[in-house]
Write a protein that holds these residues in place. Structure first.
Motif, mmCIF file in Angstrom:
data_model
loop_
_atom_site.group_PDB
_atom_site.id
_atom_site.type_symbol
_atom_site.label_atom_id
_atom_site.label_comp_id
_atom_site.label_asym_id
_atom_site.label_seq_id
_atom_site.Cartn_x
_atom_site.Cartn_y
_atom_site.Cartn_z
ATOM 1 N N ILE A 96 -63.831 -6.991 59.609
ATOM 2 C CA ILE A 96 -64.939 -6.416 58.830
ATOM 3 C C ILE A 96 -65.532 -5.172 59.517
ATOM 4 C CG2 ILE A 96 -67.080 -7.518 59.622
ATOM 5 C CD1 ILE A 96 -67.414 -8.589 56.748
ATOM 6 N N ILE A 97 -65.294 -5.027 60.830
ATOM 7 C CA ILE A 97 -65.821 -3.832 61.515
ATOM 8 C C ILE A 97 -64.810 -2.685 61.517
ATOM 9 C CG2 ILE A 97 -67.499 -4.985 62.989
ATOM 10 C CD1 ILE A 97 -65.547 -5.239 65.143
ATOM 11 N N GLU A 98 -63.628 -2.936 60.989
ATOM 12 C CA GLU A 98 -62.599 -1.888 60.962
ATOM 13 C C GLU A 98 -62.546 -1.302 59.543
ATOM 14 O OE1 GLU A 98 -61.149 -1.242 63.830
ATOM 15 O OE2 GLU A 98 -59.922 0.364 62.992
ATOM 16 N N PRO A 99 -62.867 -0.010 59.374
ATOM 17 C CA PRO A 99 -62.802 0.545 58.010
ATOM 18 C C PRO A 99 -61.398 0.394 57.430
ATOM 19 C CG PRO A 99 -63.721 2.148 59.563
ATOM 20 C CD PRO A 99 -63.234 0.997 60.371
ATOM 21 N N GLU A 100 -61.313 0.106 56.131
ATOM 22 C CA GLU A 100 -59.984 0.042 55.511
ATOM 23 C C GLU A 100 -59.318 1.419 55.572
ATOM 24 O OE1 GLU A 100 -60.403 -1.781 51.611
ATOM 25 O OE2 GLU A 100 -61.210 -3.608 52.501
ATOM 26 N N ARG A 101 -60.139 2.447 55.471
ATOM 27 C CA ARG A 101 -59.579 3.814 55.469
ATOM 28 C C ARG A 101 -60.685 4.807 55.831
ATOM 29 N NH1 ARG A 101 -58.383 3.368 50.742
ATOM 30 N NH2 ARG A 101 -56.378 2.352 51.022
ATOM 31 N N VAL A 102 -60.331 5.818 56.625
ATOM 32 C CA VAL A 102 -61.282 6.895 56.933
ATOM 33 C C VAL A 102 -60.636 8.219 56.544
ATOM 34 C CG1 VAL A 102 -62.464 8.156 58.775
ATOM 35 C CG2 VAL A 102 -62.387 5.667 58.844
ATOM 36 N N ILE A 103 -61.340 8.988 55.742
ATOM 37 C CA ILE A 103 -60.797 10.281 55.299
ATOM 38 C C ILE A 103 -61.688 11.383 55.872
ATOM 39 C CG2 ILE A 103 -60.298 11.698 53.263
ATOM 40 C CD1 ILE A 103 -60.424 8.704 51.860
ATOM 41 N N MET A 104 -61.063 12.343 56.542
ATOM 42 C CA MET A 104 -61.818 13.481 57.109
ATOM 43 C C MET A 104 -61.139 14.754 56.666
ATOM 44 S SD MET A 104 -62.777 12.573 61.024
ATOM 45 C CE MET A 104 -63.012 14.230 61.601
ATOM 46 N N PHE A 105 -61.914 15.725 56.231
ATOM 47 C CA PHE A 105 -61.259 16.914 55.681
ATOM 48 C C PHE A 105 -62.086 18.187 55.874
ATOM 49 C CE2 PHE A 105 -63.887 16.656 51.779
ATOM 50 C CZ PHE A 105 -64.186 15.295 51.726
ATOM 51 N N ARG A 106 -61.387 19.309 55.801
ATOM 52 C CA ARG A 106 -62.017 20.631 55.927
ATOM 53 C C ARG A 106 -62.630 21.016 54.579
ATOM 54 N NH1 ARG A 106 -57.647 24.466 57.696
ATOM 55 N NH2 ARG A 106 -57.075 24.596 55.516
ATOM 56 N N VAL A 107 -63.856 21.590 54.632
ATOM 57 C CA VAL A 107 -64.490 22.060 53.399
ATOM 58 C C VAL A 107 -64.834 23.542 53.557
ATOM 59 C CG1 VAL A 107 -66.262 21.614 51.673
ATOM 60 C CG2 VAL A 107 -65.551 19.760 53.193
ATOM 61 N N PRO A 108 -63.924 24.437 53.202
ATOM 62 C CA PRO A 108 -64.197 25.867 53.313
ATOM 63 C C PRO A 108 -64.874 26.390 52.043
ATOM 64 C CG PRO A 108 -61.902 25.507 52.686
ATOM 65 C CD PRO A 108 -62.573 24.155 52.698
ATOM 66 N N TRP A 109 -65.805 27.328 52.211
ATOM 67 C CA TRP A 109 -66.463 27.918 51.036
ATOM 68 C C TRP A 109 -66.989 29.281 51.426
ATOM 69 C CZ3 TRP A 109 -71.946 28.450 51.362
ATOM 70 C CH2 TRP A 109 -72.523 27.797 52.453
ATOM 71 N N VAL A 110 -67.379 30.068 50.427
ATOM 72 C CA VAL A 110 -67.829 31.443 50.690
ATOM 73 C C VAL A 110 -69.303 31.559 50.332
ATOM 74 C CG1 VAL A 110 -67.441 33.882 50.146
ATOM 75 C CG2 VAL A 110 -65.503 32.284 50.175
ATOM 76 N N ASP A 111 -70.151 32.003 51.275
ATOM 77 C CA ASP A 111 -71.589 32.079 51.009
ATOM 78 C C ASP A 111 -71.950 33.338 50.209
ATOM 79 O OD1 ASP A 111 -71.812 34.249 52.764
ATOM 80 O OD2 ASP A 111 -72.576 33.027 54.433
ATOM 81 N N ASP A 112 -73.258 33.508 49.920
ATOM 82 C CA ASP A 112 -73.691 34.605 49.048
ATOM 83 C C ASP A 112 -73.456 35.976 49.678
ATOM 84 O OD1 ASP A 112 -74.458 32.796 47.147
ATOM 85 O OD2 ASP A 112 -76.619 32.939 47.537
ATOM 86 N N GLN A 113 -73.282 36.000 51.002
ATOM 87 C CA GLN A 113 -73.003 37.284 51.671
ATOM 88 C C GLN A 113 -71.502 37.577 51.720
ATOM 89 O OE1 GLN A 113 -75.592 35.176 52.993
ATOM 90 N NE2 GLN A 113 -76.782 36.606 51.758
#
Ligand code: NDP
Length: 453
Positions: free
Chosen positions: A52-69
């Motif tokens: 129960i203390i071990e996650p069934e799955r962990v997903i980690m990912f990059r989130v690139p985006w472009v700001d107003d500048q």
């Protein structure tokens, strides 16, 4: 610490280094469960604690985006799919610069027990990003949400994993996330909760966590033939949970004298009435301002800026009967708990997740006050998310009264389960043990039914 607890914790710390919030959440549950494991050796044989203390799955990912500048920004996205024994993974998304793997694992872990307590068929999960929506334009928030969902959409689904909001994720963010999911997957389904009313949301969902924490306090008071009528209440935070906790306290005849944000808190001795609450809602939800502006508008209020050099928070040193911590984890330390108790607070109902440190909870329990831990007291939010999923499946919308009645029924049921489990396992009145045990038993029995998966 007993041998049982220390052997589990040694393993957790070795396998999950530098995740103190996760260690803290696990330790609290394991301490409550020792008596259960003694009475039920089958859980030990099936290695339920280890699983129960071990996650069934962990997903980690990059989130690139472009700001107003026009500048490229890179954030990190996460989804922790902790346990799906009871149903699809369910739990919020948090957008806050403090977000990291350990914080989300603690939240996902808590969510498993909380969702079990709601009586609804939901597993536990949590996700989010270190993105900070504060100070960003609507356009930037939309760009970020679209990039985040472009990756997340392949891991979630109405029968798999159904995220919702949390800190930094409200109606605006859920809208951008849902729009992008719908666009990429070409399906209009209940893959997120906390949606707008025009597009599959449930009445009372925004209110549910705050209302639920107050209903839970009322249930606890009821065990002593007491009510919220005339009680002075201190509330922390000024976001979704704090706003609707304040509203429900007013409905039940209580008086709220504080709200806060990360900049500081206001103390309004005259009480925050409905007009002042409407001002706070506009300030926070529409103008996205800071609580110090409240003190500029209302002369009855005093603003105290946050001071990180202090080893206590003066917010918790105000005379009151009840406290509703509704901002963030570990916001009440041992010194704060001592101040609360010294000033006569005898009800603590946690709108936030794990807002009290272990030192603080030990003091509440030693003093025998009515203490509702987050995983029981703030379960109203996910409960109404579960009701939103039901309505989406039925393609029907229930009325405000119907949802509110179900919410009240669920909060009563959660209270009853926690109260009775505490008694059955030898610590009457201890809602921490009661909630941990009652939440655990249902998940553990289901895991045994389903075999080693
Ligand atoms: P919001 O983003 O709407 O509001 C959060 C509030 O807490 C803001 O006033 C914020 O101030 C303050 N806050 C956040 N982080 C910190 C910090 N590190 N230090 C001081 N103040 C802080 O979030 P919610 O109201 O949705 O969530 C509040 C708590 O309730 C969280 O613990 C969340 O996990 C829990 N919760 C929420 C549920 C929901 O349905 N929304 C369900 C169950 C639990 P600022 O704006 O300055 O950051």
């Amino acid at each position: 610490m007993s041998n049982f607890v220390s052997s589990v914790m040694d393993g957790v710390k070795a396998k999950n280094p530098a995740e103190p919030e996760f260690h803290q959440a696990v330790q609290e549950v394991v301490e409550s469960l020792e008596v259960v494991i003694e009475r039920h050796p089958e859980y030990r044989t099936a290695k339920i604690i280890e699983r129960i203390i071990e996650p069934e799955r962990v997903i980690m990912f990059r989130v690139p985006w472009v700001d107003d500048q026009g500048e490229v920004q890179v954030n990190r996205g996460f989804r922790i799919e902790m346990n799906s024994s009871l149903g699809p993974y369910k739990g919020g998304l948090r957008f806050h610069p403090s977000v990291n793997l350990g914080i989300l694992k603690f939240l996902a872990y808590e969510q498993v027990f909380k969702n079990s307590l709601t009586t609804l068929p939901m597993g536990g999960g949590k996700g989010g990003s270190d993105f900070d929506p504060k100070g960003k334009s609507d356009n930037e928030v939309m760009k970020f949400c679209q990039s985040f969902m472009t990756e997340l959409c392949r891991h979630i689904g109405q029968f798999t994993d159904v995220p919702a909001g949390d800190i930094g994720v409200g109606g605006r963010e859920i809208g951008f996330l849902f729009g992008q999911y719908k666009r990429i997957r070409n399906e209009f389904v209940g893959v997120l909760t906390g949606k707008g009313l025009n597009w599959g949301g449930s009445l009372i969902r925004p209110e549910a966590t705050g209302y639920g924490a107050v209903y839970f306090a009322a249930e606890m008071l009821n065990t002593r033939n007491d009510t919220l009528e005339g009680k002075t209440c201190i509330v922390s935070g000024s976001g979704n949970v704090a706003q609707y906790a304040t509203e429900k306290i007013l409905d039940l005849g209580g008086k709220v004298v504080t709200v806060s944000d990360s900049g500081g808190f206001i103390y309004d001795e005259a009480g925050i009435d409905r007009e002042k609450l409407a001002y706070i809602m506009d300030l926070k939800n529409v103008r996205r301002g800071r609580v110090n502006e409240y003190a500029e508008k209302y002369s009855s209020a005093v603003y105290t800026p946050a001071d990180s050099n202090l080893d206590y928070n003066p917010l918790w040193d105000i005379k009151a009967d009840c406290a509703f911590p509704s901002a963030t984890q570990n916001e009440i330390n041992g010194n704060d708990a001592a101040n609360l108790l010294k000033n006569g607070v005898y009800v603590v109902s946690e709108g936030a997740n794990m807002p009290s440190t272990p030192d603080a909870t030990e003091q509440y329990i030693a003093k025998g006050i009515l203490y509702g831990p987050g995983k029981a007291a703030n379960a109203g939010g996910v409960a109404v998310s579960g009701l939103e999923m039901s309505q989406n499946s039925l393609r029907l919308s229930w009325t405000r009264e119907e949802v509110d009645q179900r919410l009240q029924g669920i909060m009563k049921a959660i209270h009853k389960q926690a109260f009775e489990a505490a008694e059955r396992f030898g610590t009457p009145g201890n809602y921490v043990n009661g909630a941990n045990i009652a939440g655990f038993l249902k998940v553990a029995d289901t895991m045994i039914d389903m075999g080693v998966v």
